[in-house]
Design a protein around this motif. Structure first.
Motif, PDB file in Angstrom:
ATOM      1  N   GLY A 143       0.797  -1.222   0.000  1.00  0.00           N
ATOM      2  CA  GLY A 143       0.000   0.000   0.000  1.00  0.00           C
ATOM      3  C   GLY A 143       0.822   1.261   0.000  1.00  0.00           C
ATOM      4  O   GLY A 143       0.304   2.358  -0.212  1.00  0.00           O
ATOM      5  N   ASP A 144       2.139   1.154   0.247  1.00  0.00           N
ATOM      6  CA  ASP A 144       3.020   2.326   0.215  1.00  0.00           C
ATOM      7  C   ASP A 144       3.509   2.533  -1.211  1.00  0.00           C
ATOM      8  O   ASP A 144       4.412   1.822  -1.687  1.00  0.00           O
ATOM      9  N   ASN A 145       2.904   3.476  -1.906  1.00  0.00           N
ATOM     10  CA  ASN A 145       3.228   3.734  -3.306  1.00  0.00           C
ATOM     11  C   ASN A 145       4.184   4.911  -3.392  1.00  0.00           C
ATOM     12  O   ASN A 145       3.937   5.972  -2.825  1.00  0.00           O
ATOM     13  N   GLY A 146       5.287   4.729  -4.102  1.00  0.00           N
ATOM     14  CA  GLY A 146       6.276   5.798  -4.242  1.00  0.00           C
ATOM     15  C   GLY A 146       5.903   6.858  -5.252  1.00  0.00           C
ATOM     16  O   GLY A 146       6.621   7.851  -5.405  1.00  0.00           O
ATOM     17  N   ASP A 147       4.784   6.663  -5.960  1.00  0.00           N
ATOM     18  CA  ASP A 147       4.308   7.661  -6.923  1.00  0.00           C
ATOM     19  C   ASP A 147       3.327   8.605  -6.233  1.00  0.00           C
ATOM     20  O   ASP A 147       2.566   8.196  -5.356  1.00  0.00           O
ATOM     21  N   SER A 148       3.337   9.866  -6.656  1.00  0.00           N
ATOM     22  CA  SER A 148       2.393  10.862  -6.127  1.00  0.00           C
ATOM     23  C   SER A 148       1.741  11.597  -7.283  1.00  0.00           C
ATOM     24  O   SER A 148       2.388  11.845  -8.317  1.00  0.00           O
ATOM     25  N   THR A 149       0.472  11.930  -7.108  1.00  0.00           N
ATOM     26  CA  THR A 149      -0.269  12.633  -8.155  1.00  0.00           C
ATOM     27  C   THR A 149      -1.022  13.809  -7.556  1.00  0.00           C
ATOM     28  O   THR A 149      -1.324  13.830  -6.361  1.00  0.00           O
ATOM     29  N   VAL A 150      -1.321  14.795  -8.395  1.00  0.00           N
ATOM     30  CA  VAL A 150      -2.163  15.916  -7.992  1.00  0.00           C
ATOM     31  C   VAL A 150      -2.832  16.475  -9.236  1.00  0.00           C
ATOM     32  O   VAL A 150      -2.252  16.469 -10.331  1.00  0.00           O
ATOM     33  N   PHE A 151      -4.056  16.913  -9.063  1.00  0.00           N
ATOM     34  CA  PHE A 151      -4.807  17.551 -10.143  1.00  0.00           C
ATOM     35  C   PHE A 151      -5.365  18.859  -9.594  1.00  0.00           C
ATOM     36  O   PHE A 151      -6.007  18.869  -8.546  1.00  0.00           O
ATOM     37  N   PHE A 152      -5.099  19.982 -10.267  1.00  0.00           N
ATOM     38  CA  PHE A 152      -5.542  21.274  -9.735  1.00  0.00           C
ATOM     39  C   PHE A 152      -5.769  22.270 -10.862  1.00  0.00           C
ATOM     40  O   PHE A 152      -5.286  22.094 -11.986  1.00  0.00           O
ATOM     41  N   SER A 153      -6.514  23.329 -10.509  1.00  0.00           N
ATOM     42  CA  SER A 153      -6.771  24.445 -11.421  1.00  0.00           C
ATOM     43  C   SER A 153      -6.110  25.693 -10.849  1.00  0.00           C
ATOM     44  O   SER A 153      -6.120  25.906  -9.638  1.00  0.00           O
ATOM     45  N   ASP A 154      -5.532  26.521 -11.729  1.00  0.00           N
ATOM     46  CA  ASP A 154      -4.920  27.766 -11.243  1.00  0.00           C
ATOM     47  C   ASP A 154      -5.932  28.900 -11.111  1.00  0.00           C
ATOM     48  O   ASP A 154      -5.588  30.008 -10.704  1.00  0.00           O
ATOM     49  N   GLY A 155      -7.189  28.645 -11.467  1.00  0.00           N
ATOM     50  CA  GLY A 155      -8.236  29.644 -11.302  1.00  0.00           C
ATOM     51  C   GLY A 155      -8.369  30.615 -12.452  1.00  0.00           C
ATOM     52  O   GLY A 155      -9.307  31.420 -12.478  1.00  0.00           O
ATOM     53  N   THR A 156      -7.448  30.574 -13.413  1.00  0.00           N
ATOM     54  CA  THR A 156      -7.522  31.476 -14.563  1.00  0.00           C
ATOM     55  C   THR A 156      -8.058  30.786 -15.804  1.00  0.00           C
ATOM     56  O   THR A 156      -8.263  31.429 -16.834  1.00  0.00           O
ATOM     57  N   GLY A 157      -8.260  29.465 -15.723  1.00  0.00           N
ATOM     58  CA  GLY A 157      -8.767  28.729 -16.874  1.00  0.00           C
ATOM     59  C   GLY A 157      -7.868  27.614 -17.328  1.00  0.00           C
ATOM     60  O   GLY A 157      -8.135  26.972 -18.349  1.00  0.00           O
ATOM     61  N   SER A 158      -6.801  27.324 -16.586  1.00  0.00           N
ATOM     62  CA  SER A 158      -5.892  26.224 -16.916  1.00  0.00           C
ATOM     63  C   SER A 158      -5.933  25.183 -15.802  1.00  0.00           C
ATOM     64  O   SER A 158      -5.978  25.537 -14.621  1.00  0.00           O
ATOM     65  N   VAL A 159      -5.924  23.900 -16.197  1.00  0.00           N
ATOM     66  CA  VAL A 159      -5.868  22.812 -15.227  1.00  0.00           C
ATOM     67  C   VAL A 159      -4.583  22.027 -15.444  1.00  0.00           C
ATOM     68  O   VAL A 159      -4.069  21.947 -16.571  1.00  0.00           O
TER      69      VAL A 159
END
Length: 745
Positions: free
Chosen positions: A552-568
């Protein structure tokens, strides 16, 4: 003492000039008219000026009335100015605009009421004097506002309420001077035309129309005949504004021709001929005086907002170039110093230290100096220093042991110096890299933004939030290049628990448009939240992963976010190795990337900064890949960003594109390597990002899957599930797969 006397003489001279001007103004304005009745301009002037100059205005007006035998007709004006003078004598402790305006208005009303009572006309004259006094008070108030503004800062400030004050005073002066009887020339019209041409020449169509409209208004107040003769003056001002870049003579010529054509169209009269004489005279005066004009004397409402972005762009660009120059020069100096570094010559050092006291020195050095030194130099470059491998040319040397020891010490010193030089070199490279990152960040921040600031929306949002008890530091509302509304809200750090969804709902309710809210970004002192209209596109994102050892300890990390100006952004980082230790490295990368990009740092500079931190954070070797994609939801533009990451696959229309990058991961060495490229991306296209746990052998299967399947979740799950099949049994690694598809909002 001399300076004090000079200042005193100058003050006295200025006071004398001011007194003469006030006296002359009172004399000239005494017989002026406004809308068929006596003008209140001299009364307003007396109300606006301080006590001595008010007395001068009263004196000038009284002298003119006596000479013209009009004292009785001007009794209301004279008595009103006398009341103003008495009031100022007792109560004028400071030049307060409101006090001066009220004093002027009340003095006219009381004076008019008293005179009307004496002649039995009180009932129907009171309303007139109330209106007359109000206009006079407003003019006096505006004049004091202007004088206080000029006293504090010698500039004509047309911004905010001061612009209204200038408009009021200018209109009344033009109206008063239009009624001054001077042969041929009409003083009010002459000044009005000069101001109109000046406004059109220096401030374009807007300046020409505005100044001409105020001039026409003043002329109408003087009399209908004067007003009708210049009713089309704003048209001439507008036409002149189109030619304001062609020189002052061209502007004057265009204005004169325009006014002449308009006069012919509307019909030539005696009044029209008089107007043309004044227009020609004003054009000549403007042409002569134009070179003397400076915008240093005028502050427009929009001058700060127009000039500030350009000023900031120029300054920050210059700062970025300066940092770049400092970095380049520092690199050259460091290279020069490294080349010229003198670590000493072992052979010469030995001859000076050991051989100097030897009794055979004359034989070794004087008789065979060149041979001895060349042999010692060759021996100093060998790998081992001992008497057994001592050069046979120097068999008769009496100090073999001392020479070997000295050479051994010299070698250790050279090795230490080289190690220190290598360490200094690494530190210098890191410092130069950080300077380069700073240079890029400042250069990126200096770019001109293609946005339109909305003061109205900013004010409305601020009022709404304060009404509902939402404290905030600042509100900035603007439209981007796609005319989509974006509102930036800044809060104190202590308000980090604010309900931002409620804030978004309040603003949506106020503006009557649906809005979204981005996640808050914390600078340490403030929190910024962006509230925005939905862009044209949106994305579906699905991610799945599994660990190498099933723990269960995965060395990969992910994130998904928006900068609020129209780009994700979708970001994937694979840490060195597997499990918890690798997860620490990858989490540092994705969290810092998100924070820096959300704060406004461009992704190249963000990766450079993260790389510097990874290189210096510990003595242990640590690195992580970075794989990111940026999607512009206004245009559907796709940017792929990689640093040592695995390949990315894109299904675009009827083909699959594989994107690879020959770059090193973050934290390998001082200089960060970034691969970034833009690609075509459309509605319905699918993008697949994978960690190193997905073997290259699986890409053909992924390509076939993308061409035959459109269920995003099924595609991602199948890729992850099949990873063991395509990976050698001895090579277990963490697996992460991210799928993204574009759709319309």
């Amino acid at each position: 003492m001399i300076n004090t006397l000079n200042n005193g003489e100058r003050t006295a001279a200025e006071s004398a000039v001011g007194f003469v001007l006030a006296l002359t103004s009172g004399f000239i304005l005494s017989e002026t008219q406004l809308a068929g009745v006596a003008s209140f301009t001299d009364i307003s002037l007396a109300g606006a000026l301080s006590l001595p100059y008010s007395a001068a205005v009263l004196t000038g007006s009284l002298v003119h009335s006596i000479l013209g035998e009009n004292v009785g007709r001007n009794i209301v004006k004279i008595s009103a100015m006398l009341m103003i003078l008495i009031t100022k004598l007792f109560f004028d402790t400071k030049k307060e605009p409101r006090f001066c305006g009220i004093t002027t208005a009340v003095s006219i009303f009381l004076s008019g009421a008293a005179v009307s009572a004496l002649i039995g006309e009180v009932v129907y004259k009171l309303l007139f004097y109330a209106f007359y006094g109000s206009l006079s008070g407003l003019t006096a108030y505006s004049a004091v506002v202007i004088m206080e503004s000029l006293r504090n800062r010698t500039v004509i400030d047309l911004s905010s309420s001061r612009g209204t004050a200038y408009a009021v005073v200018y209109t009344i002066i033009v109206a008063a001077l239009c009624s001054v009887k001077v042969p041929i020339v009409n003083a009010g019209l002459l000044i009005g035309v000069i101001v109109t041409i000046t406004g059109a020449y220096y401030y374009g169509q807007t300046g020409g129309v505005l100044c001409a409209a105020l001039t026409a208004c003043g002329a109408f107040l003087a009399s209908p005949d004067h007003g009708m003769s210049v009713v089309l003056l704003p048209v001439a001002g507008m036409l002149t504004g189109y030619f304001n870049k062609r020189g002052s003579m061209m502007s004057a010529f265009v204005f004169s021709c325009s006014e002449f054509v308009l006069m012919v169209i509307t019909g030539v009269t005696d009044q029209s001929i008089s107007v043309m004489v004044n227009v020609i005279a004003a054009s000549v005066i403007f042409t002569v005086a134009a070179p003397l004009y400076s915008d240093k004397w005028v502050k427009r409402p929009d001058c700060d907002s127009a000039a500030l972005p350009e000023l900031m762009h120029t300054r920050m660009s210059f700062m970025s170039d300066s940092i770049g120059t400092v970095r380049e020069e520092s690199e050259k100096i460091a290279q020069l110093l490294a080349k010229n570094a003198d670590h000493g010559n072992a052979a010469e050092s030995i001859t000076e230290k050991i051989c100097a006291g030897c009794f055979k020195r004359l034989t070794c050095l004087k008789a065979h100096n060149a041979l001895t030194l060349s042999v010692l130099r060759r021996f100093s470059e060998s790998a081992e220093y001992s008497e057994e491998n001592f050069p046979h040319e120097l068999d008769e040397c009496l100090h073999k042991s001392e020479i070997c020891t000295a050479l051994d010490d010299s070698m250790r010193e050279r090795i230490t110096a080289r190690m220190l030089e290598a360490r200094f070199h690494e530190n210098r490279l890191l410092m130069f890299e950080q300077l380069r990152i700073m240079e890029e960040m400042i250069a990126a921040a200096s770019k001109r933004l293609d946005v339109r600031y909305s003061e109205k929306t900013s004010s409305a949002v601020s009022v709404k939030l304060r009404k509902f008890g939402v404290d905030h530091n600042n509100v900035i509302a603007y439209y981007n290049d796609r005319d989509r509304l974006i509102i930036e809200l800044y809060f104190d750090y202590k308000d980090s628990q604010q309900n931002y969804m409620r804030v978004c709902d309040l603003i949506s309710d106020e503006l009557r448009i649906p809005l979204n809210v981005s996640e808050p970004v914390n600078s340490g002192k403030e929190i910024r939240v962006r509230i925005y209209e939905k862009p044209q596109y949106d994305v579906d994102v699905y991610c799945t992963s599994r660990s190498a050892d099933k723990s269960g300890d995965n060395g990969d990390s992910t994130v998904f976010f928006s900068d609020g100006t129209g780009s994700v952004y979708a970001v994937l980082s694979d840490g060195m190795g597997t499990g918890r230790k690798a997860a620490v490295e990858s989490q540092i990368v994705v969290k810092m990337f998100r924070r820096l990009v959300s704060s406004g740092v461009n992704y190249n500079s963000a990766i450079g900064m993260i790389n510097s931190i990874m290189v210096t954070k510990s003595q242990d070797e640590s690195f992580a890949t970075l794989d990111a994609v940026k999607v512009d939801l206004d245009t559907c533009g796709l940017t792929v960003i990689k640093s040592g990451a695995a390949s990315t696959l894109i299904r675009h229309r009827n083909s699959v594109i594989k994107i690879s990058s020959p770059t090193f991961p973050i934290g390998i060495y001082e200089h960060s390597e970034v691969f970034s490229r833009e690609y075509d991306f459309e509605e319905g296209d699918i993008l697949i990002m994978c960690s190193d746990g997905i073997s290259e052998n699986e890409y053909l299967y992924i390509k076939e899957l993308l061409m035959s399947e459109s269920d995003l979740k099924k595609i991602v799950d199948d890729i992850c599930a099949k990873s063991d099949t395509f990976t050698a049994a001895s090579r277990a690694d963490d697996v992460t797969v991210i799928g993204m598809r574009v759709k319309r909002n």
